[in-house]
Motif scaffolding. Sequence first.
Motif, short mmCIF file in Angstrom:
data_model
loop_
_atom_site.label_atom_id
_atom_site.label_comp_id
_atom_site.label_asym_id
_atom_site.label_seq_id
_atom_site.Cartn_x
_atom_site.Cartn_y
_atom_site.Cartn_z
N MET A 69 19.57 -18.05 -69.93
CA MET A 69 19.38 -19.52 -69.55
C MET A 69 19.22 -20.41 -70.75
SD MET A 69 17.02 -18.79 -66.11
CE MET A 69 15.90 -17.75 -67.09
N PRO A 70 20.25 -21.12 -71.39
CA PRO A 70 20.21 -21.90 -72.38
C PRO A 70 19.56 -23.15 -71.95
CG PRO A 70 22.52 -20.98 -72.17
CD PRO A 70 21.66 -20.32 -70.87
N ILE A 71 18.72 -23.69 -72.85
CA ILE A 71 18.00 -24.98 -72.69
C ILE A 71 18.36 -25.96 -73.57
CG2 ILE A 71 16.02 -23.36 -71.76
CD1 ILE A 71 14.60 -23.66 -74.59
N ASN A 72 19.29 -25.95 -74.30
CA ASN A 72 19.83 -27.21 -75.30
C ASN A 72 21.30 -27.24 -75.03
OD1 ASN A 72 20.58 -24.74 -76.76
ND2 ASN A 72 20.26 -25.73 -78.78
N LYS A 73 21.75 -28.50 -75.61
CA LYS A 73 22.98 -28.77 -75.51
C LYS A 73 24.00 -27.67 -76.04
CE LYS A 73 26.16 -32.57 -75.63
NZ LYS A 73 26.43 -34.01 -76.22
N LYS A 74 23.61 -27.14 -77.44
CA LYS A 74 24.49 -26.37 -78.07
C LYS A 74 24.46 -25.11 -77.54
CE LYS A 74 24.43 -26.36 -82.68
NZ LYS A 74 23.85 -26.41 -83.87
N ARG A 75 23.50 -24.80 -76.62
CA ARG A 75 23.48 -23.29 -75.89
C ARG A 75 23.04 -22.30 -76.96
NH1 ARG A 75 24.75 -24.58 -70.74
NH2 ARG A 75 25.07 -22.07 -70.10
N ASN A 76 22.45 -22.59 -77.92
CA ASN A 76 22.18 -21.59 -78.85
C ASN A 76 20.48 -21.11 -78.94
OD1 ASN A 76 21.40 -24.06 -80.28
ND2 ASN A 76 21.51 -23.14 -82.25
N ILE A 77 19.88 -22.12 -77.96
CA ILE A 77 18.68 -21.53 -77.68
C ILE A 77 18.27 -21.29 -76.14
CG2 ILE A 77 16.05 -22.45 -77.65
CD1 ILE A 77 16.84 -24.07 -80.18
N ALA A 78 17.73 -20.34 -75.70
CA ALA A 78 17.75 -20.14 -74.17
C ALA A 78 16.36 -19.23 -74.25
CB ALA A 78 18.85 -19.09 -73.88
N ILE A 79 16.33 -19.35 -72.85
CA ILE A 79 14.93 -18.37 -72.10
C ILE A 79 15.84 -17.29 -71.39
CG2 ILE A 79 13.14 -18.31 -70.57
CD1 ILE A 79 12.57 -19.90 -72.81
N GLY A 80 15.41 -15.92 -71.70
CA GLY A 80 15.91 -14.91 -71.05
C GLY A 80 14.75 -14.14 -69.89
N VAL A 81 15.24 -13.79 -68.73
CA VAL A 81 14.30 -12.92 -68.04
C VAL A 81 15.05 -11.84 -67.30
CG1 VAL A 81 12.89 -13.13 -65.95
CG2 VAL A 81 12.90 -15.22 -67.56
N GLY A 82 14.94 -10.85 -67.34
CA GLY A 82 15.42 -9.53 -66.88
C GLY A 82 15.01 -8.57 -66.25
N LEU A 83 15.38 -7.53 -65.84
CA LEU A 83 14.95 -6.28 -65.35
C LEU A 83 15.56 -5.01 -65.94
CD1 LEU A 83 13.42 -5.03 -62.75
CD2 LEU A 83 15.49 -5.06 -61.58
N GLY A 84 14.88 -4.01 -66.29
CA GLY A 84 15.33 -3.00 -67.21
C GLY A 84 14.38 -1.62 -66.77
N TYR A 85 15.20 -0.72 -67.31
CA TYR A 85 14.73 0.78 -67.20
C TYR A 85 14.47 1.18 -68.63
CZ TYR A 85 15.05 6.06 -66.99
OH TYR A 85 14.58 7.23 -66.94
N TYR A 141 31.81 -14.75 -81.54
CA TYR A 141 31.07 -13.28 -80.84
C TYR A 141 30.43 -12.59 -82.01
CZ TYR A 141 34.85 -15.11 -77.40
OH TYR A 141 35.52 -15.50 -76.73
N ASP A 142 30.39 -13.22 -83.32
CA ASP A 142 29.72 -12.36 -84.29
C ASP A 142 28.83 -13.36 -84.76
OD1 ASP A 142 31.53 -10.40 -84.01
OD2 ASP A 142 32.73 -11.02 -85.75
N PHE A 143 27.31 -13.10 -84.56
CA PHE A 143 26.28 -14.37 -84.73
C PHE A 143 25.12 -13.55 -85.29
CE2 PHE A 143 26.87 -13.81 -80.24
CZ PHE A 143 25.58 -13.74 -79.68
N TRP A 144 24.16 -14.26 -85.58
CA TRP A 144 22.70 -13.99 -85.93
C TRP A 144 22.03 -14.27 -84.64
CZ3 TRP A 144 21.50 -11.32 -90.15
CH2 TRP A 144 22.33 -11.35 -91.27
N ARG A 145 20.87 -13.61 -84.36
CA ARG A 145 20.11 -13.53 -83.21
C ARG A 145 18.88 -13.03 -83.50
NH1 ARG A 145 23.43 -9.47 -81.93
NH2 ARG A 145 24.52 -10.54 -80.27
N ILE A 146 17.64 -13.90 -83.14
CA ILE A 146 16.44 -13.59 -83.15
C ILE A 146 15.91 -13.72 -81.69
CG2 ILE A 146 13.96 -14.13 -84.04
CD1 ILE A 146 15.29 -15.11 -86.44
N TYR A 147 15.35 -12.66 -81.18
CA TYR A 147 14.98 -12.85 -79.70
C TYR A 147 13.38 -12.47 -79.80
CZ TYR A 147 19.75 -13.16 -78.25
OH TYR A 147 20.94 -13.48 -78.07
N ALA A 148 12.43 -13.36 -79.42
CA ALA A 148 11.03 -12.85 -79.52
C ALA A 148 10.39 -12.94 -77.98
CB ALA A 148 10.26 -13.73 -80.34
#
Length: 230
Positions: A69-85, A141-148
């Motif tokens: 869920m992107p939260i800025n106009k550039k869509r490079n900052i987002a909140i993620g909520v999920g479900l996993g195993y 599609y090739d980019f740096w990411r940091i997800y905390a």
Amino acid sequence: MNRIFFILFFLIGAILCSAQNHIVKDIDSLYKEDQFYAGVTYNLIGKQPEKLSQRGFSLGFHLGFIKDMPINKKRNIAIGVGLGYSANSFNQNLLIRKEDTGDFVYSIVENNNTYSKNKFSNHLIEVPIEFRWRTSTPTDYDFWRIYAGFKVGYVLTNTAKYKGDLGRFKYNDNNDFENFQYGLTLTAGYNTWNIHFYYALNSIFSKDADLNGEDIDINAIKIGLMFYIL
């Protein structure tokens, strides 16, 4: 078996990421990123009491979906909520035995030569929550990411196995394991290869489990690789 899963996860991750890189998409100003994930980790035991040690390769396998869920106009900052195993094993020298009364007792096996297998494992349903930063664009599609973030999991099953001089036994009815596990997560990398780190904030065992009269206040630490695809 662990080696087979390890190889399969690497192959799946490589195939997914390769497929993502070769898919031609129309430019989407409302694009989202990294909504499916697959990972493999090496599992460590933190806060180890005296004489407790790990032996062998302890693996974790992780699959899931995260709503980006992107939260800025550039869509490079987002909140993620999920479900996993998540499936995890911990090979170590903490012996878990069930007495005739139904209670579980814990001791340290100091001589590793007296057993060929001694581990506990668990399977969890997890809910990851992440704050996401990346350098992506609608066409890159090739980019740096940091997800905390933070992850909470519910333990569906737990199993303790032993094979050695004392015989061979397996338990899957030990209520001394904590039903909920939660901790901090950090994933960072470029394109296909992303380092993943998880640090549990609570103990693997409940207060009912004790070793030599003291709580077994050990926690899970997981370090490995995470692969993403849309």
